[in-house]
Structure formats: C-alpha cells, structure tokens
Design an enzyme around this catalytic site. Sequence first.
Site, PDB file in Angstrom:
ATOM      1  N   SER A 115      17.005  -0.718  41.916  1.00  0.00           N
ATOM      2  CA  SER A 115      16.753   0.193  40.807  1.00  0.00           C
ATOM      3  C   SER A 115      15.388  -0.076  40.205  1.00  0.00           C
ATOM      4  CB  SER A 115      17.809   0.020  39.720  1.00  0.00           C
ATOM      5  OG  SER A 115      17.590  -1.193  39.004  1.00  0.00           O
ATOM      6  N   ASP A 116      14.849   0.925  39.508  1.00  0.00           N
ATOM      7  CA  ASP A 116      13.745   0.669  38.610  1.00  0.00           C
ATOM      8  C   ASP A 116      14.317  -0.087  37.413  1.00  0.00           C
ATOM      9  OD1 ASP A 116      11.243   0.660  37.454  1.00  0.00           O
ATOM     10  OD2 ASP A 116      10.884   2.800  37.786  1.00  0.00           O
ATOM     11  N   TRP A 117      13.444  -0.683  36.624  1.00  0.00           N
ATOM     12  CA  TRP A 117      13.893  -1.572  35.556  1.00  0.00           C
ATOM     13  C   TRP A 117      14.668  -0.797  34.493  1.00  0.00           C
ATOM     14  CZ3 TRP A 117      12.302  -3.759  39.426  1.00  0.00           C
ATOM     15  CH2 TRP A 117      12.102  -5.127  39.515  1.00  0.00           C
ATOM     16  N   GLY A 139      16.944   1.274  35.109  1.00  0.00           N
ATOM     17  CA  GLY A 139      17.051   2.651  35.564  1.00  0.00           C
ATOM     18  C   GLY A 139      18.456   3.096  35.905  1.00  0.00           C
TER      19      GLY A 139
END
Length: 786
Positions: free
Chosen positions: A261-263, A265
């Site tokens: 995942s993005d941070w 996200g």
Amino acid sequence: MHTDFHSLIAAMTPEEKVDLLSGRGLWRTAAIPRLGIDDIVMTDGTYGVRYSTAQINGEEKWSMDDFLGVVGQNAGQATHGGEEKGGSEALFSQSQPATCFPNGSSLACCWDTALVYRMGQALGRECQHFGVGLLLGPGINIRRTPLAGRGYEYYAEDPVISGDMAAALINGLQQQGVGASLKHFAANNSEYRRTEMDSVIEPRALREIYLEGFRRAIAKSQPWTVMSSYNRLNGVQTSEAPFLLSRVLRDEWHYEGLVMSDWYGIKNRPASLVAGNDLAMPENPGEKAALLGAIRRGEVAQATVDQACLRMLTLLDKVHRHRQPDTRADFLAHHHLAQTLAAESIVLLKNADDLLPLTPEKVHNIAVSGKPAQQPVIQGSGCATTVPWMLDRPLDEIVDVAGDAFTISYAPGTPYDDRDDPQALAQAVEQARCADVAVVFVSTAVGEDGENGDRKDLNILPAHERLIREIARVQRRVVVVLANSDAVVMPWLGSCSALLETFFAGQGMGRAVAELLFGLRNPCGRLTVTVPNTLEETPAWLHYPGENLRHYYGEGLFVGYRYYDKRRLNPLFPFGFGLSYSRFSWEQMAVAQDEYGEDDTIRLSLRVTCHGPVAGKEIVQLYVAPPSGELIREEQALKGFTCVQLQPGESQIVTMMLPVRELACYHPGLGDWVVTPGQYQLRLGKSSRDIQLCACVTVNVPPRYVALRDDNSLQQVIRQPGPFSRVVALVAARSQLPQEQVRARLTALAPDMFCGLYVTLTAFLGLDIDRAALNAALAEPAAKQE
C-alpha cells in the site's frame, strides 16, 4: 533466512502472519526473530534516496509528526539544507545527503533508456550504501493535467515512454540487488483530495492509457513490488480492488511480485488483503487488529493469508540475498552522472537566429539575472524530496565555463518570490542594457507542487515574468532558463530569443545549463508532454478536479497529443518537440514486408545523417495511425522510439521493431484486446507534429465481433458473415424458401429496416420465429468469428 517458506508459514501464529504483512514503524517491515525472519528497510523516492536516520535506524520513536514532516517537505528548504558539498544531514527527519537526480518530468525528456538504466544502477548503489533494500519508485502515473501536484515525479502523458523509462530504471536498480516499487497503481493523476476522490474512467481509456504504462513496465522489468494508490477507481478503493490487483495485475499480466500500500492508503485492511494488497504500510495497530479479527472469524481465507505471506517471504529473501553491506557509493561519480542526465534531458524550445550556443564571435558581455541562478530550483516538494549531496549553482558554473572568453555580470532582479523589488529589478535591467546578451533564470513557485494539493495555474512567478519583460525592453537578445514541475503557459515567449526548458533537473542542472549555453554539449532533450497555449485548452480542463468526490475523465482516450490531434489544435509546443545545434536528415525508410499477421513483428529501418556542425543525438519517434473501424481511435499513437548518437557527417541505419499485437486496442464489448484488420500508416517523426517519413502496411487478422442480440438491426447482422448465414438458414427453414432467395431478400430489405431483427422477421415479414431460437442462431459460435 530459512528458505522453506511453506514450513515457515505453517509454523507462524495468526499474530505473526499479521505482523509479517504489516510494516514496523515508518520504513521497515516486521522481523520475527523466533523464526529467523529479519526485516528490510525501504525508503522514498523516485529520483533520489531519501534516508532518514532517526526514523529508519530507530534512534527515536516515529510519530505522526515525522510522517507529516516527510510529506510536507519543501524543496527549497531541502535544497538549502544540502548546499554544503558532502555536508551534514539536512532539515527534515535527519535525511542524509544523496544524489538528487533529475525528476521524472525532466528525466524522461532524454528518451534514452540506456542512460536511465545507468541512473537506476546509481540509485541501487546508493541504496546499498545506506542499507536500503527497497526503493519506493519509480512513479509513472500519466500526466493527464499539468495542474497535478506530483506531475514532476511522473514521466509523460503517454504510456509507451512512461513504461519504457520505468522499465529501464527498474532494471538498473534491481541489477544492483535493490527492489523497486512501481507506483501509484493506478489512475492517481491528481493530488486534489487524493485519498477521497474517485477516478471515473471508461474501460478503453483505463486500459489503453492509464494501465498500459504499468503493463509495459512490468513486462519489461518485473519490479519486485507494485504500490497501490490512494484514490478510488470506478467506485472502489484501489488498495481494495480485486479487478485491479487480482484480475488485471495477476491473472492477465501474470505479475508474481508483492503488492504494497501507499502510506496509510488502506481503509479496510481485510478487504485489501482479499483483493491482493499483501503488505500494509506503515505500521498501523488498528489495521493489524482488524485483519487479525477477520482471520479468526474466518472472513479472510487462510489460503489468502498464506499466499500473501509467501509473497512477503519471497521479497524478504530476495532483498537479503542481494544485500551488499560493504558497498560505498561513489557520490562524485553519481554527481557527474546527474550532470549528464540533466544535460541530455534539458529541452531547447526556442533558438531564434541561432543565438545559442554563445560564442566569442557572437557575444562578449553576458548579463545573468534571476534568483534561480544562485538558488536553483531543482526538484519538487513532498516525500520524494532529496537533500543533494552536491549542488551546482548555475551562476558559478557559467563563470567557470565562460573562463576568460566572456565577461559575466550578475544582478538577481528578483530577490523575493512573493513580491517585486523595484531597486533590484532596475539594477538587472540596467545590467542587461549594457550587455550583449541577457540570460534570465525563472521558475514556478517553490512548494506549489507536491502532495495532497494541485497547482492553481500554469504561470511562472509573476515577479519572474516581469523580469523577462522588463529586460526584453532594453535587450533584444534574451535567453530564458526555465525551471518548473510541469508545463507552463508562456505569454512572455515573444520576449525571448532562446528558451531552455529544464523542468526539475536535479543537482547537476547548473553545470548542464552552463555547458549547453556555451556549446560544450548539444541539447537533445524532447518534450514528453504537450505544452498548451492556455490552461483552458488542456484536455482535462472541463472535468478537473471534479465534484462530489468524483473525478470524471471525460476526455477518455484523448489525453495530451491525442487530444490536440483529434481536435486539430495547434499547441504552443507539441509532444516530442526539441531543437538541436545540429541538423539531421532522415531518408530511405524501408519496411521488411507489406503484410503482417497478428503474431508477426513489423521491422522497419531508416537512414539518419548528421550534417553538423557538432555531434548530436537525434530521437526517432514512431507513431502509428490505425485504420478506421467500429471503435473511435486516436489519429496516431506513439509506439516506439530510439536514440541515435552521430558525429558531423556521420550516417547510421536505424532499425525499429514493432510487434503487431502492440497495435491492438481494448474492445469493451469483447472485454479483450483486438487488432483491427486493415492498413496502418507508420510515421517516423521528430515530434508528433513533425513527421518526416511514412509507410503503410496491411495487417491481416480475422475480424472479431461483439455477440449479436435480437434487437440488433438487420444491417448489423449482415456485417457478420457467420451469424447472418445462421439467420438465413433459420428463416429459410421457417419460410420454406431457398437460402439464396432469403439471403437476397434480407440484403435488399436491410437499408429500410429501422427496427430490431426480431421485429423485422416477425412483424414485417410475418415469420413464426421464436425469440430464443433467434438468439441462439446469433450467439453460435461465441464472440470470435471466422
């Protein structure tokens, strides 16, 4: 690490599995000492290694303030923090100096995958130097609108160059034993309310534009990880989208790596794991508890958890096996590479009367002005911001390269970004009046680009525009050096004789500009976006940034040059454009054969000659114009490119290969990629609007049709030989007429039949035909017809 991953997984408790699939702190994965599982370190960014000592090495416990400090980094402050060559750690989270290479918007303008591969290798060595096993990049979202806050990180408005540049960087990085994280998957084309917005995209545009660059990069480089994005895509959070992460990425593209995942996200951790998002970053106790509870309740299948653990263990093993703890990066060599990359990527957009390069025969007194000559704008703001290990100041480099052959004077003219200084402006104007040529450094506002917010307009700083205009009133020979995240409007273009577009060209930009100005290097960069005349003419203008949390991609396929071609509009500068100090001629285009099948590869060649006066690089761009067919198509699309380095008077035969399958478009009715049979025009151009050579080839493939229904018109049925023959047979059986007579009568009636086939046969022709029988005749065999 123990390499019997299945045994390791079997030995894990549910809590340990959840830990394994979650981050530890901001930049590490979890370690499980009981099972001999060590952690790995990851860090940003897309054009430099941003290593935060305190956050990564655990010298202090991370907090939300740390994360916000990373996201909110200002490029100007970060650059200032690294001004001392090889200096101490910088302002934000104690990030150590590293090589700040050209940002994506600049880098891709080199169109040179071999050179980008070398940058990937350098990034890999710096990662090994710092002990980083996974670099969070490259980012390849399409630059759909120049307002996008992170456009400076991304490569292009076109998926072919985006995918090929990314693959080159990934291959170079991973060749050094460091994993890449290809991001942000997918359709993260705006920073406006980025965690809330729903990117609403019709299937063809999604497949052909916004996913194609990812597909191409993955096929050519197999990045160790892919990072999901913050936005929703057609109503579903991308980190929780089975269509995106399982069906497309794994089932269709056969990607075997890990998805992270993005941070922060992820909004629903159990749903994200089921969809195919293996690793959640960073550490989030709430997400871990939610996943553990879902596993214990049986809401997440054990096989799904174990498959994600297997991917995670495979990644950890790969990173540890390739660890090179004794690596010491050669930062000076990397600085020289950054200079070369900048020089190869800077685009010469204007050069009236061949003002550049500056030579003693043309000029002697050079007036330099603009704050960016001393404080260069080299990168964007946000999590990718890199503290440069060394920084070339353009003014210093101009003085150094000029030597005794020129007299150089400097007046800032614009000491402040947010307001005018009349005295400083007057000084710069008077200096320019007395010079033979004025070189003016200008930029967009530092910090207007970045995360969680988009640009408000496409202007350079108002004070900088006034500086250009005021100097142009007293000096007819003005050279503008422009630094900007993405395309800008240029109402001041007529006030300058020459224009160097640097975008954000990294720490070596100053030297690169100086060498280009004085002819030590020949400009060879080409635009990877279309530069508009006005913001209002850009393709996404009417739909940007959306409303009611829906970002509707109303321009569909027609992004960038595709839009300008379809609308017959003339942009300020077209996609692929760039000038050179040399002249090149193209001739003798040849295609290996005239006809091709679906599994063939088109082979074409041409001769490129450099007529001097200096050595240079030519970028050969291959565009393809498709035949007309059932679907709306672009006028032309980039399908390949190559770089040619030539000495004065030298010629070279250039060969390009194009698989016929890459001519396919996505057919939403069939749910598949389809090559349209017919004649394709191959166009070799110096830009999308400067086509030099053309040739035509015929592609012979069986036509494919969408399955017919009983409400299709008779004319539509006649276009498909198989279904029409079966309908003729059915009608003949019901009417007791010969099939030849039925075929002729239906063909004659077709132009006048305004209703569907079933009504035509039953109401108009009075036949006793069952609707189910008619649909069966239309549907057999399935979608593909002979």
